[in-house]
Motif scaffolding. Sequence first.
Motif, PDB file in Angstrom:
ATOM      1  N   GLU A 123      42.748  41.863  37.177  1.00 35.58           N
ATOM      2  CA  GLU A 123      42.466  41.199  38.454  1.00 35.58           C
ATOM      3  C   GLU A 123      43.481  41.662  39.501  1.00 35.58           C
ATOM      4  N   PHE A 124      44.744  41.764  39.103  1.00 37.28           N
ATOM      5  CA  PHE A 124      45.808  42.293  39.948  1.00 37.28           C
ATOM      6  C   PHE A 124      46.730  43.088  39.034  1.00 37.28           C
ATOM      7  N   GLY A 125      47.579  43.916  39.615  1.00 30.04           N
ATOM      8  CA  GLY A 125      48.466  44.732  38.804  1.00 30.04           C
ATOM      9  C   GLY A 125      49.786  44.042  38.536  1.00 30.04           C
TER      10      GLY A 125
ATOM     11  N   TRP B 235      41.343  41.289  32.914  1.00 30.89           N
ATOM     12  CA  TRP B 235      42.449  40.421  32.482  1.00 30.89           C
ATOM     13  C   TRP B 235      43.260  40.055  33.710  1.00 30.89           C
ATOM     14  N   GLY B 236      44.295  39.271  33.568  1.00 21.78           N
ATOM     15  CA  GLY B 236      45.042  38.764  34.718  1.00 21.78           C
ATOM     16  C   GLY B 236      45.932  39.776  35.401  1.00 21.78           C
ATOM     17  N   GLY B 237      47.037  40.170  34.776  1.00 19.58           N
ATOM     18  CA  GLY B 237      48.017  41.076  35.358  1.00 19.58           C
ATOM     19  C   GLY B 237      49.418  40.663  34.936  1.00 19.58           C
ATOM     20  N   LEU B 238      50.434  41.270  35.565  1.00 19.35           N
ATOM     21  CA  LEU B 238      51.836  40.969  35.278  1.00 19.35           C
ATOM     22  C   LEU B 238      52.438  40.221  36.462  1.00 19.35           C
TER      23      LEU B 238
ATOM     24  N   GLN C 236      46.681  50.961  38.452  1.00 13.58           N
ATOM     25  CA  GLN C 236      45.414  51.302  39.106  1.00 13.58           C
ATOM     26  C   GLN C 236      44.233  50.508  38.569  1.00 13.58           C
ATOM     27  N   ASN C 237      43.226  50.380  39.446  1.00  8.76           N
ATOM     28  CA  ASN C 237      41.917  49.834  39.096  1.00  8.76           C
ATOM     29  C   ASN C 237      41.908  48.304  39.001  1.00  8.76           C
ATOM     30  N   PHE C 238      41.974  47.633  40.158  1.00  5.16           N
ATOM     31  CA  PHE C 238      42.061  46.168  40.204  1.00  5.16           C
ATOM     32  C   PHE C 238      41.046  45.566  41.163  1.00  5.16           C
ATOM     33  N   THR C 239      40.648  44.336  40.895  1.00  5.61           N
ATOM     34  CA  THR C 239      39.776  43.619  41.823  1.00  5.61           C
ATOM     35  C   THR C 239      40.584  43.004  42.966  1.00  5.61           C
ATOM     36  N   GLY C 240      41.884  42.825  42.782  1.00  3.37           N
ATOM     37  CA  GLY C 240      42.775  42.296  43.815  1.00  3.37           C
ATOM     38  C   GLY C 240      43.759  43.365  44.245  1.00  3.37           C
ATOM     39  N   ASN C 241      45.017  42.963  44.423  1.00  2.00           N
ATOM     40  CA  ASN C 241      46.071  43.884  44.842  1.00  2.00           C
ATOM     41  C   ASN C 241      46.685  44.584  43.628  1.00  2.00           C
ATOM     42  N   ALA C 242      47.095  45.830  43.815  1.00  2.00           N
ATOM     43  CA  ALA C 242      47.724  46.574  42.725  1.00  2.00           C
ATOM     44  C   ALA C 242      49.203  46.192  42.585  1.00  2.00           C
ATOM     45  N   LEU C 243      49.966  46.257  43.670  1.00  3.43           N
ATOM     46  CA  LEU C 243      51.373  45.853  43.680  1.00  3.43           C
ATOM     47  C   LEU C 243      51.569  44.900  44.836  1.00  3.43           C
TER      48      LEU C 243
END
Length: 173
Positions: free
Chosen positions: A112-114, A89-92, A135-142
């Motif tokens: 995808e990102f956190g 899914w996308g992220g926040l 945790q657990n992303f294909t991109g950046n977490a924060l």
Amino acid sequence: VTFIYGDSIVKDSTMSAGHYVVYDSLCVNAGATLNIEKNATFYFHENAFMKVDGVLNVKGEPGSPVVFRGDRTDNLFDYLPYDRVPGKWGGLVFGSTSNGNTLEHCDIHSAEFGVKVERGDTTVQRLVIRSSKIQNFTGNALETYVAHVDVENSLIANAQGNCVKVVGGNVSF
């Protein structure tokens, strides 16, 4: 289960404990506040995301977190549930007009990102993250851009991009 199809929060609202399935997006408009109570779980469909231009206050508790995850509840393989596969899914996203946000006792994973905090006023507290797992992303977490963000007692891990990416601003851990 409550289904959300590209909805916008336009006035102050509260989402209580329960299950929410988000298709497309869930947006908190500028001038509105969304409060999310403990034991709420948000299942985001592929490419769905949450965009906050107003205020988001997430108040999970120890043992009763608020969970943001993908909507697949089956397994990719016998030993691997989709819930552990990143990029589902996308992220926040916290927009440039979003200030005074809190993520407390959250579990944000497998996107995808956190959490992204877009460029904003660094003299105003944009986001506080407390006792949460990201945790657990294909991109950046924060990811923060010229923002005032505080992170306390939280796990930020397992990102194919950066676990933490800070571009200017006032960020403390």
